[in-house]
Design an enzyme around this catalytic site. Structure first.
Site, mmCIF file in Angstrom:
data_model
loop_
_atom_site.group_PDB
_atom_site.id
_atom_site.type_symbol
_atom_site.label_atom_id
_atom_site.label_comp_id
_atom_site.label_asym_id
_atom_site.label_seq_id
_atom_site.Cartn_x
_atom_site.Cartn_y
_atom_site.Cartn_z
ATOM 1 N N HIS A 128 2.251 2.026 -3.133
ATOM 2 C CA HIS A 128 1.335 3.004 -3.727
ATOM 3 C C HIS A 128 1.835 4.435 -3.571
ATOM 4 O O HIS A 128 1.044 5.373 -3.584
ATOM 5 C CB HIS A 128 -0.061 2.865 -3.110
ATOM 6 C CG HIS A 128 -0.742 1.574 -3.425
ATOM 7 N ND1 HIS A 128 -2.015 1.276 -2.992
ATOM 8 C CD2 HIS A 128 -0.323 0.491 -4.125
ATOM 9 C CE1 HIS A 128 -2.353 0.067 -3.416
ATOM 10 N NE2 HIS A 128 -1.340 -0.430 -4.102
ATOM 11 N N ASP B 262 0.857 -1.186 0.000
ATOM 12 C CA ASP B 262 0.000 0.000 0.000
ATOM 13 C C ASP B 262 0.894 1.237 0.000
ATOM 14 O O ASP B 262 2.011 1.184 -0.511
ATOM 15 C CB ASP B 262 -0.961 -0.026 1.192
ATOM 16 C CG ASP B 262 -2.269 0.706 0.907
ATOM 17 O OD1 ASP B 262 -2.211 1.903 0.584
ATOM 18 O OD2 ASP B 262 -3.343 0.087 0.996
#
Length: 382
Positions: free
Chosen positions: A236, A213
């Site tokens: 991310h 993430d």
């Protein structure tokens, strides 16, 4: 007699005694059952360190040992002026099958420090969140949560395979995070590397983060946050702003960051219909290597057709951004019909596709001024 001026060290004597009684392979702690022998030893060591009077105290997790520890909360305030936790060994989280240890899902943290001012957490040890057994459950447990800890330092640790977030810093002021190594597979869900929320004057430097993430997420209530000298990938990217219906994020400086094989790079994201602001944000000297979406403002994070009022995004500056995008669209400013993004500045940006292919930029409801060499051309008016 002169007052003591040297730090007082409190080693986990209970832990060492248990190791002598229950030793497995060299350097390992054989844990039997889920009643938490290591947990009680850690609690006892913390009680001794936190209760030690004087200018400083330390708790040491011994090197070349592994400790299986259930959720534990290290509570302050402490009697000493400053306290140091030296993690030299490995701390391992129990699996989710140990329901008695985890309190049937009532915990939101594995290791938590709360209301401990002048805390330093350091050492070359490892926090192993045992995440592989948790990810299928989509749990909400952070490996290390630091809550209401002012004048905080976190350095030199390694964190791997957290159940969810690796390190969450919340409601804290004057925070210095440096020299961390954070790893989890790119497919692991919600394993943010470092999460900052409701915190001020935070510095994150010289760290390597690769997760499933956000490498770093900065959410509502955060001000004066600096990210400098960080390697990110997989993951991310560095994400700012999204935290439900309300956002208040400002004075964020992200510089000297390398994104490698990430889904996103420099990203600002807010909920549709949200309130508040994300402003005074800068991304400087950023390198992208095979990033899917290198530069993104997403003011309508959940609803592409939203016309509701949106979190106000303004005064965002991008300077000296270079590298490659794996997708044709290297820059996207997707702003809401209900507010738009204003005062966006792009000063020198060159992002090509792999093999030198031309990329494009997308712009919706954003007012952008450009200077220097900008490629791809950004089709926004100022």
């Amino acid at each position: 007699m002169a007052a003591r001026t040297t730090p007082r060290y409190v080693r986990a004597r209970h832990v060492l005694a248990l190791l002598r009684r229950r030793r497995g392979p060299p350097g390992a702690f054989t844990f039997r059952g889920v009643s938490g022998f290591s947990l009680k030893a850690f609690e006892a060591a913390w009680a001794a360190a936190c209760g030690a009077k004087g200018s400083s105290a330390s708790m040491v997790v011994p090197a070349q040992r592994s400790f299986l520890v259930g959720p534990v909360s290290f509570q302050g305030p402490c009697a000493s002026g400053k306290i140091t936790v030296q993690i030299q060994g490995k701390i391992v989280a129990p699996p989710p099958s140990a329901v008695n240890t985890w309190g049937n899902g009532s915990n939101d943290s594995w290791l938590m420090f709360r209301r401990v001012d002048w805390l330093t957490v350091t050492g070359n040890g490892v926090l192993d969140g045992n995440g592989q057994s948790w990810w299928v459950r989509r749990c909400s447990d952070a490996s290390l949560r630091l809550l209401m800890c002012n004048n905080l330092k976190v350095s030199q640790l390694s964190s791997k395979d957290s159940p969810q977030m690796h390190i969450a810093i919340q409601n804290s002021t004057a925070v210095n995070v440096t020299g961390l190594t954070i790893t989890a597979p790119g497919t692991s869900p919600n394993t943010d590397g470092i999460h900052i929320g409701e915190s001020h004057n935070v510095h994150i430097t010289s760290s390597s983060i690769g997760t499933g993430d956000d490498c770093i997420s900065i959410s509502s209530g955060s001000r004066f946050v600096t990210v400098d000298g960080v390697g990110c990938g997989p993951g991310h990217g560095v994400s700012l702003g999204k935290d439900g219906d309300m956002a208040a994020v400002e004075f964020i400086d992200v510089r000297n960051v390398n994104f490698t094989n990430t889904m996103y790079g420099a990203r600002i994201k807010t909920w549709e219909g949200g309130q508040g602001y994300a402003k005074s944000i800068s991304f400087t000297n950023i390198q992208f290597d095979n990033v899917d979406h290198p530069v993104l403002i997403d003011q309508i994070y959940e609803n592409r057709l939203s016309v509701q009022p949106a979190v106000a995004i303004s005064n965002v500056t991008y300077s000296n951004l270079t590298g490659t995008s794996s997708m044709a669209t290297a820059v996207a400013f997707d702003c809401s019909d209900g507010g738009g993004c204003t005062d966006i500045h792009v000063n020198s940006l060159v992002i090509t596709g792999l093999g030198g292919r031309q990329t494009v930029a997308r712009c919706r409801n954003a007012k952008v001024a450009t200077s220097g060499q900008v490629n791809p051309e950004i089709p926004c008016g100022s």
